[in-house]
Design an enzyme around this catalytic site. Structure first.
Site, short mmCIF file in Angstrom:
data_model
loop_
_atom_site.label_atom_id
_atom_site.label_comp_id
_atom_site.label_asym_id
_atom_site.label_seq_id
_atom_site.Cartn_x
_atom_site.Cartn_y
_atom_site.Cartn_z
N GLY A 1 -2.90 4.61 -2.34
CA GLY A 1 -3.27 3.57 -3.27
C GLY A 1 -2.78 2.19 -2.89
O GLY A 1 -1.81 2.04 -2.15
N VAL A 2 -3.51 1.19 -3.40
CA VAL A 2 -3.14 -0.21 -3.20
C VAL A 2 -2.32 -0.67 -4.40
O VAL A 2 -2.61 -0.33 -5.54
CB VAL A 2 -4.41 -1.08 -3.05
CG1 VAL A 2 -4.04 -2.56 -2.97
CG2 VAL A 2 -5.19 -0.67 -1.83
N VAL A 3 -1.28 -1.46 -4.14
CA VAL A 3 -0.41 -1.97 -5.21
C VAL A 3 -0.58 -3.48 -5.31
O VAL A 3 -0.45 -4.20 -4.32
CB VAL A 3 1.07 -1.63 -4.94
CG1 VAL A 3 1.94 -2.12 -6.09
CG2 VAL A 3 1.24 -0.13 -4.74
N SER B 1 1.21 5.64 -1.03
CA SER B 1 0.51 6.88 -0.67
C SER B 1 -0.79 6.97 -1.46
O SER B 1 -0.79 7.23 -2.65
CB SER B 1 1.39 8.09 -0.98
OG SER B 1 2.58 8.02 -0.25
N ASP C 1 9.30 11.26 0.77
CA ASP C 1 8.88 10.07 1.52
C ASP C 1 9.88 8.93 1.35
O ASP C 1 9.50 7.77 1.15
CB ASP C 1 7.49 9.62 1.09
CG ASP C 1 6.75 8.87 2.20
OD1 ASP C 1 7.20 8.94 3.37
OD2 ASP C 1 5.73 8.21 1.90
N LYS D 1 0.85 -1.17 0.00
CA LYS D 1 0.00 0.00 0.00
C LYS D 1 0.88 1.22 0.00
O LYS D 1 1.69 1.41 0.90
CB LYS D 1 -0.92 0.00 1.22
CG LYS D 1 -1.96 -1.11 1.20
CD LYS D 1 -2.92 -0.99 2.37
CE LYS D 1 -3.98 -2.08 2.32
NZ LYS D 1 -4.93 -1.96 3.46
#
Length: 345
Positions: free
Chosen positions: A70-72, A68, A182, A66
């Site tokens: 969104g789900v990957v 920033s 980040d 997961k």
């Protein structure tokens, strides 16, 4: 959106192509990437994906992380077998205009990057209030996955990691004027060849020049520089602080601001703010590490930005140079570990 089978991506069959992504208004279809002209020595030949495909051609395998906003997922091309990382970013109706602008910024940054030390961008689609980014799949996971198994990483391997991350940061800072904002273990990905690449530009920002500054408080607090977590203006060297934190964590086997090595919880925001802003920066224990490594960490973790070494200058640091002719193969280390696919997400 209907899913007859749990692992299949089912999307509308009607595709309306988009020729511009200059605003935050989207419609279903393809989001065409910026033309990748061979103007940079860091240009990636992506011959393995030199074919057209649609979102319907991709089949989901497993959620791998997961990022920033969104789900990957790991996805595979149904007919050719190519693997990709598919990041889904929700464009919910209740998202603020500022968040929608940041989502658009992430897409623009991904499209513009052409560096071998940044995770590759292949395609993007918009379907049913979600944007899908088709990215390079890094099959050995992140540095966080590596640390989960080895706990600490030895200096020679860390030098290899640092050099590749720095090359990515030099590209972002000096060529593209981008602050990542980040940098952390889970955003530094590794593949079986031992390549390390920067990912997740969900909170990144562009500057007018490498010396430009921002003041937005976004990103993971744990790896923020003193000027960022205190709400002051900051520049590209804030990423260097974050890298120093990551490298020190990889070396000592714990987050640097944790007092013990028994796996205790990380400090909360106010404890972090006090530690990062008020206290001296963490350092590598000189009785456990080489002078070169201690110096490298110190060069990154300078509280005053003018004393912090830039990503360009760090590439010439003695710690990086120390192992350049030693033929250190990071692929051997990560290849000996269990596949991150076996980790619960």
């Amino acid at each position: 959106m209907k899913n007859k089978k749990p692992l299949k991506l089912s999307v509308p069959s009607q595709v309306n192509q988009i020729t511009s992504v200059s605003t935050a208004t989207f419609q279903d279809g393809e989001l065409h990437p910026i033309s990748k002209e061979k103007e940079s020595p860091n240009y990636i030949e992506q011959s393995e994906v030199d074919f057209e495909f649609s979102l319907e051609d991709l089949e989901a395998v497993k959620v791998v992380g997961k990022g920033s906003g969104g789900v990957v997922q790991l996805v595979r091309h149904k007919w050719r077998g190519n693997s990709f990382a598919l990041k889904e970013i929700s464009m919910q109706m209740n998202r603020s205009e500022e968040i929608q602008k940041q989502i658009l910024q992430e897409l623009r940054i991904h499209q513009a990057l052409q560096c071998s030390h940044v995770v590759g961008f292949y395609h993007s689609f918009h379907r049913s209030r979600s944007i899908y980014l088709v990215l390079e799949y890094m099959d050995r996971g992140s540095l966080a996955d590596v640390l989960r198994q080895v706990k600490t990483i030895l200096e020679p391997y860390l030098a290899v990691v640092c050099k590749q991350v720095l090359q990515g940061l030099v590209y972002l800072h000096n060529e593209k004027h981008v602050i990542h904002r980040d940098i952390k273990p889970s955003n530094l990905l590794v593949n079986r060849k031992g390549e390390v690449k920067i990912t997740d530009f969900g909170v990144s920002a562009t500057l007018v020049s490498p010396k430009g500054q921002r003041d937005t408080l976004v990103g993971t607090y744990s790896y923020m520089s003193p000027e960022r977590i205190s709400g002051s203006t900051y520049d590209c060297t804030s990423d260097v602080w974050s890298l120093g934190m990551v490298v020190l964590e990889c070396a000592i086997g714990r987050y640097p601001y944790m007092q013990s090595e028994d796996g205790g919880s990380c400090p909360d925001f106010y404890e972090l703010w006090e530690a990062i802003v008020q206290n001296p920066p963490p350092s590598a224990p000189p009785d456990q590490f080489s002078p070169e490594f201690c110096s490298f960490v110190s060069a990154c973790l300078q509280k005053e930005t003018e004393k912090r070494t830039s990503s360009v200058d760090l590439l010439s640091h003695p710690f990086i140079k120390k192992f350049e002719d030693k033929d250190i193969d990071l692929g051997i280390l990560v290849g000996s570990l269990e596949s991150p696919m076996n980790f619960p997400r």
